[in-house]
Design an enzyme around this catalytic site. Structure first.
Site, PDB file in Angstrom:
ATOM      1  N   MET A 189      -4.486  -4.327   2.922  1.00  0.00           N
ATOM      2  CA  MET A 189      -3.365  -3.788   2.179  1.00  0.00           C
ATOM      3  C   MET A 189      -2.330  -3.187   3.108  1.00  0.00           C
ATOM      4  SD  MET A 189      -3.421  -0.843  -0.616  1.00  0.00           S
ATOM      5  CE  MET A 189      -2.022   0.237  -0.413  1.00  0.00           C
ATOM      6  N   CYS A 190      -1.685  -4.090   3.830  1.00  0.00           N
ATOM      7  CA  CYS A 190      -0.612  -3.631   4.703  1.00  0.00           C
ATOM      8  C   CYS A 190       0.678  -3.571   3.891  1.00  0.00           C
ATOM      9  CB  CYS A 190      -0.442  -4.609   5.859  1.00  0.00           C
ATOM     10  SG  CYS A 190      -1.951  -4.853   6.812  1.00  0.00           S
ATOM     11  N   ARG A 191       1.702  -3.056   4.527  1.00  0.00           N
ATOM     12  CA  ARG A 191       3.035  -3.082   3.939  1.00  0.00           C
ATOM     13  C   ARG A 191       4.013  -3.370   5.042  1.00  0.00           C
ATOM     14  NH1 ARG A 191       1.388   1.296   0.860  1.00  0.00           N
ATOM     15  NH2 ARG A 191       1.181   0.816  -1.353  1.00  0.00           N
TER      16      ARG A 191
ATOM     17  N   ASN B 120       1.247  -9.822   6.322  1.00  0.00           N
ATOM     18  CA  ASN B 120       0.615  -9.016   5.290  1.00  0.00           C
ATOM     19  C   ASN B 120      -0.317  -9.927   4.511  1.00  0.00           C
ATOM     20  OD1 ASN B 120      -0.013  -6.911   3.584  1.00  0.00           O
ATOM     21  ND2 ASN B 120       1.715  -7.272   2.209  1.00  0.00           N
TER      22      ASN B 120
END
Lengths: 341, 341, 341, 341
Positions: D1-3, D122
């Site tokens: 759960m990158c951004r 991502n």
């Protein structure tokens, strides 16, 4: 220009006596310039690691070692100082690192661990990028995916694991560790030769399963000296004068403590014996110690005068030669405890 | 045993030319043992910092400096290496730190900043815990609460701010910075005397507002040498040979670059002038440079033979003496650019 | 919005069972948004610390606790994960931190230590800069110079030490710790009142000497709820389902384990009792547990209907209220083990 | 759960307006639970990175981007906060990371760089260990040895480089970047299929050479929704209310700013358009923007009713779905600037 120390004792040692308190420990050596021969490299400020086994077996805790690593310098690492005051262990690996290869990252700090095995390296595999892929091809998926960092040393450990009959075994007799170590070195030499690499590799490797220890002093050259390696043994290792002045005492014939290190760790140099280039040292579970020559095309017997003429420039240029070697040749004691294994 | 460098130029310098590329920069000095006299202290692996002002004023960005600090060693800090390749500045402070006081923490890394002011220190306030509370009492609430770390150096900066007519001013003429610096030193001396402290304090302080620079070479002793301090000036500072060999060139009479450093930063030692103990150097906005004696009870005029006999043991024991001093006395050039302020 | 946990057991616990394995530990809570009420604050990614006492007294190791801290998030700290698998302790403090005050620095991580004492805090001293100097004035030089960081919490610990008859004592009966804790709170209240501070302070403090534990749930307000605090006791704390699902079991009448935490650490909420606002909990060396009201002008007896009407907005706005409180009022069990001290 | 966030503007943006000041930036989102759907994963506290190109070309500084990364959380990184106040750039990549794969290490922080190219990701390559070796075999020695970390993302970047006609070229037309991106995705799909991997991979990739930007919203599935991806364009991006409330303004027909982000970065949701699953967005050097479908066996045309029925559970379980998608389907504006490339 890394430095390392191995401690194996019949009684556990408080880590602080090995790492943080002695004025001459591998950590404090890290900023003692008298011992530095390589002016072009940083002085072991590139992270460190310590690994140790429990004093008392606890089924819940298991038999694998615990490892603490850091990318900030060891000499003022508050966690290391606190942990070293509170932990005792009968078998310890300590390592301070200079980034000869691989970036500054926890993943790149020695010692490396797999199951109950622990491994560290002082030296460098020359032109490693030229053989990295071939080495990787030789690994099982399990071992290939164990590697977390990007150092020649960790891949050498992976190759070592691949030489073992079963890297997940519960027990590794000294002979098994010794065999795998010899195979690791031979394999790396083959890779280098096939890739046309001519610069020697410095392969001071150490491995343990918590019971036995195997350490090599090795260079893939007939003409150059390997990175330095020393050992000491005795009954107690303690502070004899304030300020971190430690010495090894020999109260009786028993060898309760064996230490192996890249450089002498006390000022009592008489207590430290140099391990010969291209030899391997084995410490057995029962604390016997044996020096075994690594006989291959780079081996020069002590009887051959050429053995005295190995050049020190190469290891010195890498910052891997301890000072005493330059001062005077040292004879290995005859009373070195030996076993046949 | 910290090290620092100041750069002020009529043109901006790429930070890499100052910090990461020269083989003799403060960062690479950090692992060059030939310059180390203190074997008991770590070699500047305890964090570093660099502060710089913009090349071109931008209203949105303001006039305060930017500061980058780290607790990992400078020599292999990937962020520093990348930033230094991409940032240019006409006025730079660089500092590498050994923890003589204060723990390893970003809060303790120099330079310190307040508004448009930037400050750093090489040395140590002796027995600082004995005067810390009195110093704190002298501060306004605003300045008291500015301090983030626990070093003598940052509290000395707070004391300096308290000597300014208005620490939030938009402009600090050189005379104002100079006056506050003298008051800071005098105040610290009074505190030490009242507290019965007899060990001298080493107060090489540097401050700038982005226009002027004030740097001191000072010790609260008549008998000991201060920590070393040097300067160099010229028209270009560039690499003359591969491997990071830099020199200062003097193409004409103009002084486009002035550097001040704890130790000579090039091998061309003729380019470096030693600043006399208990003197202050001021660089004006127009690049004039003046050496001003700090006349108090610790001052010994150059005409007094005792000025040649200051002992080097104290500063050397703290690792704060550069090597050339020991080799030969150096005369400050007569053609030093001067102004009256 | 910090979180903490205290474990005291008649048998040592492997730290991993407390910290890294439970899906509901304070570390894993750190990224479980269901428990977060404060959307404006980071979620405990600002460092953590764990302190523990030895399972077996060893004269060489002494009686002080060991502390491990880090400024990187706990949930993927490789050192924490490895240490937690290898260390057992009968008395553990764990703390994850959000920077309500003080910068991100090892010096600012809880728990803090002095001799054999260990201290941590969840909450905040309102307008601390307004009383910081007065607090410092109340300290002896020894204690003043113990403080390394810049948090209200560490200064509160210093103030606590100053309330002790002898902070270097070898033994601290529960009554002594309790008395010093009450005095600390009273002193902070006096300082705040004199400084005209009206915002309540949240003072959930915990202290231990390795034998007894004192923990407070306190707010300097008659109208607001304090930061949440819970306890649980039983005979075993173990994983009943894969994935880190732990519960407290009560095999018999004995209380072998007492845990105190800022929020329930298991999904078995029936096992967790809420400690009343403005009460103190004491765990004696013999594992008795007593809840004691902190009676001052902010105390509201349970018999007073106002005790049910404390507002939750203030603590919630600080992110210091656990969820169950909002769901339903919880009655403290009548069978809480008690002693008179 | 990158951004992540991409900014490209005709004028440079102060990094603080993009990263540290907006209450809704990717960094501050990192602790805003309202946007989190994945309760099992940490909230982007596992390091971050920002990469940017110079506002004005300077021959000495070159055309490669500068990258700043950290393993401590972005939200209180003192260096990031200071740098973001002082740096302006017309093209910025920002990334906050959760360790779905790879350890916490600077080497594993996005964006990655090669020459003038910059790349970030991502999502996640499912069962990456099963295809890692085959991917490595496809690389030249130069590219193989570029990889420093141990993430699927960095190896995907290496594979992307291998698809380019010349990764060291001075210029990469948008068509070249687009072609290489499609080939990278197709190659990864082939590897996965051959390895029998059935779990879809989430491949939101972004690449730029400092002139053009290519970003994908892609999943190797016909039935699941990809990780979310949005864009916004306008003439100014500025703070309209205190507390970091930013909005995109459209003063005229010109598109001076284009932003692409994993989630809307302002509360003005009308300003954000969702990019369709399995589409690619290209920003040309002249600021035209084109959405291009990625047509392969996982593509479902918008005209196919199945395109509305992609399941959100998979991406949501990975924490990769932004909230608005769940609220209401969003139509891409018809007036999206387009070019044919």
């Amino acid at each position: 220009m890394c430095r390392f120390v191995i401690y194996k004792g019949t009684s556990p040692v408080q880590l602080s006596h090995l790492l943080t308190r002695p004025c001459h420990s591998i950590i404090n050596q890290a900023f003692d310039s008298r011992l530095r021969l390589d002016h072009r490299r940083p002085i072991n400020g590139d992270g460190f690691g310590v690994g140790w086994y429990d004093s008392v077996y606890d089924e819940e805790l298991g038999s694998q070692p615990c490892i603490f690593t850091s990318v900030t310098p060891a000499w003022n690492n508050a966690n290391l100082i606190r942990l070293a005051e509170k932990i005792k262990s009968p078998l310890v690996f300590g390592h301070v690192r200079a980034t000869t290869a691989g970036s500054l990252s926890l993943d790149n700090c020695h010692p490396f661990k797999f199951g109950r095995l622990m491994f560290m390296h002082n030296g460098g595999i020359s032109d490693f990028p030229l053989i990295k892929r071939r080495l990787q091809t030789a690994l099982s998926d399990e071992i290939f995916n164990v590697v977390q960092g990007n150092t020649d040393s960790e891949w050498a450990f992976a190759l070592f694991l691949a030489q073992l009959p079963d890297p997940n075994a519960k027990c590794f007799p000294p002979e098994v560790l010794k065999r795998a170590m010899l195979d690791t070195i031979a394999t790396l030499n083959t890779y280098a030769e096939d890739a046309g690499i001519t610069e020697p590799s410095l392969m001071n490797f150490c491995v343990t399963d918590g019971e036995s220890v195997v350490a090599t002093r090795y260079i893939s050259s007939r003409h150059d000296e390997a990175a330095s390696l020393w050992f000491s043994s005795g009954t107690t290792f303690s502070e004899y004068a304030k300020g971190g002045h430690y010495k090894m005492s020999k109260a009786d014939k028993r060898e309760n403590i064996i230490m192996i290190a890249s450089e002498p760790l006390t000022f009592e140099k008489a207590d430290w014996m140099e391990i010969r280039t291209n030899n391997m040292v084995v410490i057995t579970p029962k604390m016997n110690l044996l020096q075994i020559p690594i006989i291959d095309k780079f081996y020069v017997p002590p009887s051959d005068p050429a053995s005295l003429n190995r050049g020190t420039d190469f290891a010195a240029a890498k910052g891997l030669l301890s000072p005493r070697r330059a001062l005077a040749p040292v004879q290995v004691r005859d009373n070195t405890p030996k076993i046949s294994i």
